[in-house]
Design an enzyme around this catalytic site. Structure first.
Site, PDB file in Angstrom:
ATOM      1  N   CYS A 154     -23.814 -35.569 102.849  1.00  0.00           N
ATOM      2  CA  CYS A 154     -23.217 -34.783 101.760  1.00  0.00           C
ATOM      3  C   CYS A 154     -21.864 -34.198 102.195  1.00  0.00           C
ATOM      4  CB  CYS A 154     -24.212 -33.717 101.306  1.00  0.00           C
ATOM      5  SG  CYS A 154     -23.840 -33.095  99.674  1.00  0.00           S
ATOM      6  N   TYR A 155     -21.758 -32.888 102.374  1.00  0.00           N
ATOM      7  CA  TYR A 155     -20.487 -32.303 102.809  1.00  0.00           C
ATOM      8  C   TYR A 155     -19.984 -32.976 104.095  1.00  0.00           C
ATOM      9  CZ  TYR A 155     -17.177 -28.781 104.527  1.00  0.00           C
ATOM     10  OH  TYR A 155     -16.057 -28.145 105.014  1.00  0.00           O
ATOM     11  N   GLY A 169     -23.359 -28.730 103.132  1.00  0.00           N
ATOM     12  CA  GLY A 169     -22.887 -27.342 103.118  1.00  0.00           C
ATOM     13  C   GLY A 169     -22.444 -26.949 101.729  1.00  0.00           C
ATOM     14  N   ASP A 212     -47.223 -17.507 119.712  1.00  0.00           N
ATOM     15  CA  ASP A 212     -46.056 -17.702 120.572  1.00  0.00           C
ATOM     16  C   ASP A 212     -46.273 -17.101 121.964  1.00  0.00           C
ATOM     17  OD1 ASP A 212     -45.041 -18.776 118.282  1.00  0.00           O
ATOM     18  OD2 ASP A 212     -43.806 -17.043 117.760  1.00  0.00           O
ATOM     19  N   LYS A 215     -42.089 -23.497 114.954  1.00  0.00           N
ATOM     20  CA  LYS A 215     -43.469 -22.986 114.998  1.00  0.00           C
ATOM     21  C   LYS A 215     -44.512 -24.113 115.068  1.00  0.00           C
ATOM     22  CE  LYS A 215     -45.809 -19.065 114.504  1.00  0.00           C
ATOM     23  NZ  LYS A 215     -45.456 -17.797 115.149  1.00  0.00           N
ATOM     24  N   GLU A 264     -33.288 -35.719 104.602  1.00  0.00           N
ATOM     25  CA  GLU A 264     -34.211 -34.810 105.297  1.00  0.00           C
ATOM     26  C   GLU A 264     -35.280 -34.214 104.378  1.00  0.00           C
ATOM     27  OE1 GLU A 264     -31.032 -34.438 104.667  1.00  0.00           O
ATOM     28  OE2 GLU A 264     -30.464 -32.380 104.241  1.00  0.00           O
ATOM     29  N   HIS A 320     -29.644 -36.449 100.475  1.00  0.00           N
ATOM     30  CA  HIS A 320     -30.292 -35.735 101.589  1.00  0.00           C
ATOM     31  C   HIS A 320     -31.519 -36.498 102.089  1.00  0.00           C
ATOM     32  CE1 HIS A 320     -27.887 -32.093 101.464  1.00  0.00           C
ATOM     33  NE2 HIS A 320     -27.762 -32.364 100.173  1.00  0.00           N
TER      34      HIS A 320
END
Ligand code: XMP
Length: 509
Positions: A79-80, A53, A224, A365, A168, A166
């Protein structure tokens, strides 16, 4: 079946959605919640991830979480999230002498399950200005980097892990492996999140939710709405009634072609309703983009309501809402800016007292596309570029009439078919032509011309929130512009849009 999941508490990092995707790519369902929401642990929740964050844990208004709510389940702070964990258990977090953004080398200094099977040194992405300087009791450092002795920490007794980098993002060499280890070695997940399990579960849920009565769905031919309608159709068969409303503002021939494909493919009852005259007359002399959107939305609801009125005992409405449309981000950001305000049938459920069926509400998506593939929906439909609800109305600047709709449809058709011919369609997030209501001078043969301008737009993007213009080979632009000017009456100039989003938007209106 057990519906195991990982909860991700979002402290406002730009990467929070990526964490959710990585967890799902490892076949475990994940859900993002804001920090203000109390976590109620149950047997399905196998672990918690605390995101990064932008705030510092010492900021007065920094977002918090109550660690007492998280004590019986493994926690990974990123992290945060890690700094919050350290501070909560009486460690010390301080501002670094230097901010650390970008690649760093991580060195693992102690065997542990989080870093199982990753190299002793590897590159990671750091993005922080605070660091943990004193560890809380019971915690130990498990990795260091050039800038900190506590690049990763753990407390075996509490089953808590913290990492300063990170995992990710793709720039972290063993990021996916670290997430995988957290899920499978620490949280003991089984990994049952995949398209066919999802389809089976959703079909069961829909049957339980809508045991009787009819269901209506607006089908546009977009990914969708097609996937959502097909899921509902598989669940309840002929109680599902599809409607395709042709606004006259679709791409050339798109309404009729799409309905043909959908009917043959889905074996579903879909009524084709051509209301192009009504839409165009309601838009007569309207040039303001937001007014156009409102008129189209209102007309759409009226047409849809009239059509739905012909079906007996309607109780439910299908919507193709997907996860990014509805994620409520952390309290610091307020509702995430990804929430779209342009659902075409907004307002209808309340008016007709309908219950909503949103079978894709938990999916990203790319997951919708995977589910579509597992449902045997052809790639041609699944890979279609996004198309806005108001259609060509927001691609014809200023007033709309049949003539400029025709011009734009022809130009757009030449553009898209040239892109397809060169095999570039799937490299592009969205490509389309725009009609400008200004005329410029040209010369054709011996005659001076004074005609309209067509803009070509093509962008690459991950989610439509940011975008870059697509760098076409010169030949494609050359071929497109020559054909448009030669074949489309009323156009004597073609330009290419080289603006990024932000600060521009993808659409022109
Ligand atoms: P912008 O132009 O805001 O577009 O950069 C981001 C994405 O949203 C689509 N878009 C819309 N979709 N109704 C829709 O259904 C709308 O009013 C609308 N406006 C923009 C746009 O095509 C792009 O994919």
């Amino acid at each position: 079946m057990e519906n195991e999941k990982i909860i991700i508490i979002d402290f406002g990092s730009q990467y929070t959605q990526l964490i959710a995707r990585r967890v799902r790519e490892a076949n475990v369902f994940s859900e993002i919640i804001p920090p203000g929401k109390k976590v109620k642990l149950d047997a399905n929740i196998k672990g918690i991830i605390l995101s990064g964050g932008p705030k510092s844990v010492y900021d007065k208004d920094s977002p918090r979480v109550n660690f007492d709510d998280l004590l019986n389940v493994p926690v990974l702070g990123i992290c945060y999230g890690m700094q919050l964990m350290a501070e909560n258990f009486n460690g010390n977090v301080m501002q670094s002498e230097k901010r650390e953004y970008g690649k760093a080398i991580l060195e693992v200094i102690s065997d542990n399950p989080l870093f199982r099977d990753i190299n002793k040194t590897s590159s990671v992405l750091m993005s922080h200005s605070d660091k943990v300087v004193t560890l809380p009791n019971g915690f130990k450092s498990i990795a260091i980097s050039g800038n900190t002795d506590n690049a990763a920490i753990m407390c075996a007794e509490k089953n808590m892990y913290g990492i300063q980098f990170h995992p990710e993002v793709v720039h972290t060499e063993f990021g996916s492996k670290i997430i995988h280890n957290f899920l499978y070695d620490i949280c003991n997940t089984k990994g049952n999140w995949n398209p066919s399990n999802f389809i089976n579960n959703v079909i069961e849920d829909i049957r339980a939710f809508a045991p009787d009565g009819n269901v209506i769905s607006g089908v546009s031919g977009g990914v969708d709405s097609t996937v959502a309608s097909e899921l509902v159709h598989r669940a309840i068969g002929s109680r599902m009634n599809g409607f395709m409303i042709d606004t006259g503002l679709l791409r050339k021939n798109e309404g009729k072609e799409t309905i043909k494909t959908l009917r043959s493919l889905l074996d579903m009852s879909i009524e084709y309703i051509d209301e192009s005259n009504l839409f165009l007359s309601n838009l007569n002399n309207i040039s303001d983009p937001e007014t156009k959107r409102k008129i189209i939305g209102k007309t759409f609801i009226n047409v849809f309501e009239k059509a739905a009125g012909r079906v007996e005992n309607v109780k439910y409405l299908v919507q193709g809402t997907i996860y990014p449309d509805r994620i409520e981000s952390s309290s610091i950001n307020g509702p995430s800016s990804t929430i779209k305000s342009h659902h075409n049938v907004g307002g209808l459920p309340e008016r007709m007292h309908l219950k909503l069926i949103e079978p894709l509400k938990d999916l990203f998506k790319d997951e919708v596309r995977k589910v579509g593939k597992a449902l045997n929906i052809p790639e041609e439909l699944l890979k279609r570029h996004p198309f806005p609800g108001p259609g060509l109305a927001v691609r014809i600047l200023g007033n709309i009439d049949r003539n400029n709709v025709n011009i734009l449809q022809q130009a757009d058709n030449i553009y898209i078919s040239t892109i397809r011919k060169h095999g570039l369609y799937d490299d592009i997030w969205q490509a389309f032509a725009v009609f400008l209501p200004i005329r410029t001078v040209g010369v054709m043969g011996d005659n001076r011309t004074y005609e309209n301008v067509i803009v070509l737009r093509a962008v690459t993007s991950v989610d439509g929130m940011t975008a870059d213009w697509y760098d076409f080979p010169k030949q494609v632009l050359h071929e497109t512009s020559t054909r448009i000017i030669n074949e489309v009456n009323g156009v004597n100039r073609v330009v290419y849009d080289i603006s990024t989003k932000p600060p521009s938007t993808i659409e022109w209106e």
